[in-house]
Motif scaffolding. Structure first.
Motif, PDB file in Angstrom:
ATOM      1  N   THR A  57      11.181  -3.339 -13.439  1.00 18.48           N
ATOM      2  CA  THR A  57      10.953  -4.977 -12.870  1.00 18.48           C
ATOM      3  C   THR A  57       9.985  -5.708 -13.518  1.00 18.48           C
ATOM      4  OG1 THR A  57      10.208  -5.749 -10.680  1.00 18.48           O
ATOM      5  CG2 THR A  57       9.104  -3.603 -11.283  1.00 18.48           C
ATOM      6  N   ASP A  58      10.359  -6.958 -13.595  1.00 13.82           N
ATOM      7  CA  ASP A  58       9.110  -7.779 -14.081  1.00 13.82           C
ATOM      8  C   ASP A  58       8.164  -8.251 -13.074  1.00 13.82           C
ATOM      9  OD1 ASP A  58      10.862  -9.244 -12.355  1.00 13.82           O
ATOM     10  OD2 ASP A  58      11.344 -10.998 -13.929  1.00 13.82           O
ATOM     11  N   GLN A  59       8.196  -7.629 -11.970  1.00 15.71           N
ATOM     12  CA  GLN A  59       7.122  -7.763 -10.844  1.00 15.71           C
ATOM     13  C   GLN A  59       6.560  -6.430 -10.219  1.00 15.71           C
ATOM     14  OE1 GLN A  59       8.881 -10.780  -8.055  1.00 15.71           O
ATOM     15  NE2 GLN A  59       8.608 -12.509  -9.405  1.00 15.71           N
ATOM     16  N   PRO A  60       5.814  -5.768 -10.954  1.00 15.01           N
ATOM     17  CA  PRO A  60       5.450  -4.521 -10.464  1.00 15.01           C
ATOM     18  C   PRO A  60       4.563  -4.699  -9.269  1.00 15.01           C
ATOM     19  CG  PRO A  60       4.628  -5.105 -12.462  1.00 15.01           C
ATOM     20  CD  PRO A  60       5.345  -6.274 -12.262  1.00 15.01           C
ATOM     21  N   VAL A  61       4.676  -3.727  -8.662  1.00 14.24           N
ATOM     22  CA  VAL A  61       3.824  -3.579  -7.481  1.00 14.24           C
ATOM     23  C   VAL A  61       2.603  -2.936  -7.720  1.00 14.24           C
ATOM     24  CG1 VAL A  61       3.551  -2.423  -5.194  1.00 14.24           C
ATOM     25  CG2 VAL A  61       5.680  -3.171  -5.896  1.00 14.24           C
ATOM     26  N   THR A  62       1.167  -3.357  -7.375  1.00 12.00           N
ATOM     27  CA  THR A  62      -0.033  -2.898  -7.739  1.00 12.00           C
ATOM     28  C   THR A  62      -0.413  -2.051  -6.672  1.00 12.00           C
ATOM     29  OG1 THR A  62      -1.118  -4.714  -6.638  1.00 12.00           O
ATOM     30  CG2 THR A  62      -0.537  -4.818  -8.991  1.00 12.00           C
ATOM     31  N   PRO A  63      -1.573  -1.162  -6.922  1.00 12.72           N
ATOM     32  CA  PRO A  63      -2.107  -0.356  -5.693  1.00 12.72           C
ATOM     33  C   PRO A  63      -2.607  -1.282  -4.561  1.00 12.72           C
ATOM     34  CG  PRO A  63      -2.895   0.446  -7.646  1.00 12.72           C
ATOM     35  CD  PRO A  63      -2.139  -0.814  -8.171  1.00 12.72           C
ATOM     36  N   GLY A  64      -3.103  -2.363  -4.906  1.00 14.83           N
ATOM     37  CA  GLY A  64      -3.633  -3.242  -3.828  1.00 14.83           C
ATOM     38  C   GLY A  64      -2.322  -4.047  -3.107  1.00 14.83           C
ATOM     39  N   ASP A  65      -1.276  -4.155  -3.782  1.00 13.69           N
ATOM     40  CA  ASP A  65       0.003  -4.461  -2.918  1.00 13.69           C
ATOM     41  C   ASP A  65       0.465  -3.610  -1.849  1.00 13.69           C
ATOM     42  OD1 ASP A  65       0.207  -6.863  -4.547  1.00 13.69           O
ATOM     43  OD2 ASP A  65       1.551  -6.003  -5.911  1.00 13.69           O
ATOM     44  N   VAL A  66       0.400  -2.278  -2.429  1.00 11.92           N
ATOM     45  CA  VAL A  66       0.645  -1.090  -1.489  1.00 11.92           C
ATOM     46  C   VAL A  66      -0.363  -0.952  -0.356  1.00 11.92           C
ATOM     47  CG1 VAL A  66       0.861   1.451  -1.356  1.00 11.92           C
ATOM     48  CG2 VAL A  66       1.608   0.174  -3.336  1.00 11.92           C
ATOM     49  N   ARG A  67      -1.587  -1.249  -0.503  1.00 10.01           N
ATOM     50  CA  ARG A  67      -2.643  -1.190   0.487  1.00 10.01           C
ATOM     51  C   ARG A  67      -2.406  -2.266   1.468  1.00 10.01           C
ATOM     52  NH1 ARG A  67      -5.704   0.667  -3.948  1.00 10.01           N
ATOM     53  NH2 ARG A  67      -6.082   2.647  -3.785  1.00 10.01           N
ATOM     54  N   ALA A  68      -2.095  -3.428   1.072  1.00  5.79           N
ATOM     55  CA  ALA A  68      -1.788  -4.707   1.787  1.00  5.79           C
ATOM     56  C   ALA A  68      -0.382  -4.888   2.584  1.00  5.79           C
ATOM     57  CB  ALA A  68      -2.134  -5.907   1.014  1.00  5.79           C
ATOM     58  N   ALA A  69       0.291  -3.621   2.131  1.00  3.49           N
ATOM     59  CA  ALA A  69       1.584  -4.029   2.713  1.00  3.49           C
ATOM     60  C   ALA A  69       1.488  -4.021   4.411  1.00  3.49           C
ATOM     61  CB  ALA A  69       2.467  -2.864   2.118  1.00  3.49           C
ATOM     62  N   ARG A  70       2.471  -4.872   4.909  1.00  5.24           N
ATOM     63  CA  ARG A  70       2.525  -4.952   6.347  1.00  5.24           C
ATOM     64  C   ARG A  70       4.057  -5.151   6.610  1.00  5.24           C
ATOM     65  NH1 ARG A  70      -1.751  -3.384   5.667  1.00  5.24           N
ATOM     66  NH2 ARG A  70      -3.613  -4.213   6.088  1.00  5.24           N
ATOM     67  N   PHE A  71       4.250  -4.602   7.777  1.00  7.20           N
ATOM     68  CA  PHE A  71       5.930  -4.425   8.000  1.00  7.20           C
ATOM     69  C   PHE A  71       5.864  -4.928   9.646  1.00  7.20           C
ATOM     70  CE2 PHE A  71       4.962  -1.329   5.170  1.00  7.20           C
ATOM     71  CZ  PHE A  71       5.638  -1.641   4.088  1.00  7.20           C
ATOM     72  N   ALA A  72       6.934  -5.689  10.036  1.00  7.03           N
ATOM     73  CA  ALA A  72       7.191  -6.181  11.538  1.00  7.03           C
ATOM     74  C   ALA A  72       7.286  -4.866  12.115  1.00  7.03           C
ATOM     75  CB  ALA A  72       8.645  -6.810  11.406  1.00  7.03           C
ATOM     76  N   THR A  73       6.737  -4.822  13.371  1.00  4.09           N
ATOM     77  CA  THR A  73       6.885  -3.668  14.147  1.00  4.09           C
ATOM     78  C   THR A  73       8.197  -3.928  15.240  1.00  4.09           C
ATOM     79  OG1 THR A  73       4.519  -3.430  14.404  1.00  4.09           O
ATOM     80  CG2 THR A  73       5.888  -2.374  16.125  1.00  4.09           C
ATOM     81  N   VAL A  74       9.004  -3.025  15.231  1.00  3.93           N
ATOM     82  CA  VAL A  74      10.142  -3.088  16.169  1.00  3.93           C
ATOM     83  C   VAL A  74      10.074  -2.391  17.507  1.00  3.93           C
ATOM     84  CG1 VAL A  74      11.793  -3.625  14.351  1.00  3.93           C
ATOM     85  CG2 VAL A  74      11.493  -1.334  15.079  1.00  3.93           C
ATOM     86  N   ILE A  75      10.625  -2.864  18.570  1.00  2.00           N
ATOM     87  CA  ILE A  75      10.578  -2.279  19.915  1.00  2.00           C
ATOM     88  C   ILE A  75      11.840  -1.839  20.463  1.00  2.00           C
ATOM     89  CG2 ILE A  75       9.735  -2.475  22.312  1.00  2.00           C
ATOM     90  CD1 ILE A  75       7.329  -4.179  21.297  1.00  2.00           C
TER      91      ILE A  75
END
Length: 102
Positions: A57-75
């Motif tokens: 990838t030309d846009q690597p994920v950083t450790p900070g990106d992983v720590r800041a990852a947020r996902f929508a919650t489904v119900i």
């Protein structure tokens, strides 16, 4: 000296591939009480992590990106167990930090 650097480079590549394969094999239980993280969002993010580990990838994920990852919650829809995903991402951020030095 060059052969030592090559061997170290091969070890690093093997470690990256091992972690990429681990991410690809990750399986999370269904969310409890009908609530969890949006599966498509989690899967897409983990695909980006795999691409980072494999250097494709030309846009690597950083450790900070992983720590800041947020996902929508489904119900009341299929979703991944929040605590399992969060724990996996915490571990993954440490792996990226150790290997990428960021």
């Amino acid at each position: 000296m060059e052969s030592e650097e090559y061997a170290a480079s091969e070890e690093t590549l093997a470690a990256f591939e091992e972690h990429a394969a681990r991410v690809e094999r990750a399986a999370f239980r269904a969310g409890r009480l009908g609530m969890g993280y949006n599966e498509d969002q989690v899967d897409a993010f983990l695909d980006r992590v795999v691409a980072t580990l494999r250097g494709t990838t030309d846009q690597p994920v950083t450790p900070g990106d992983v720590r800041a990852a947020r996902f929508a919650t489904v119900i009341l829809k299929p979703g991944y167990a929040v605590s399992e995903v969060d724990e996996f991402l915490t571990d993954l951020a440490g792996v990226l930090e150790a290997h990428l030095g960021r």
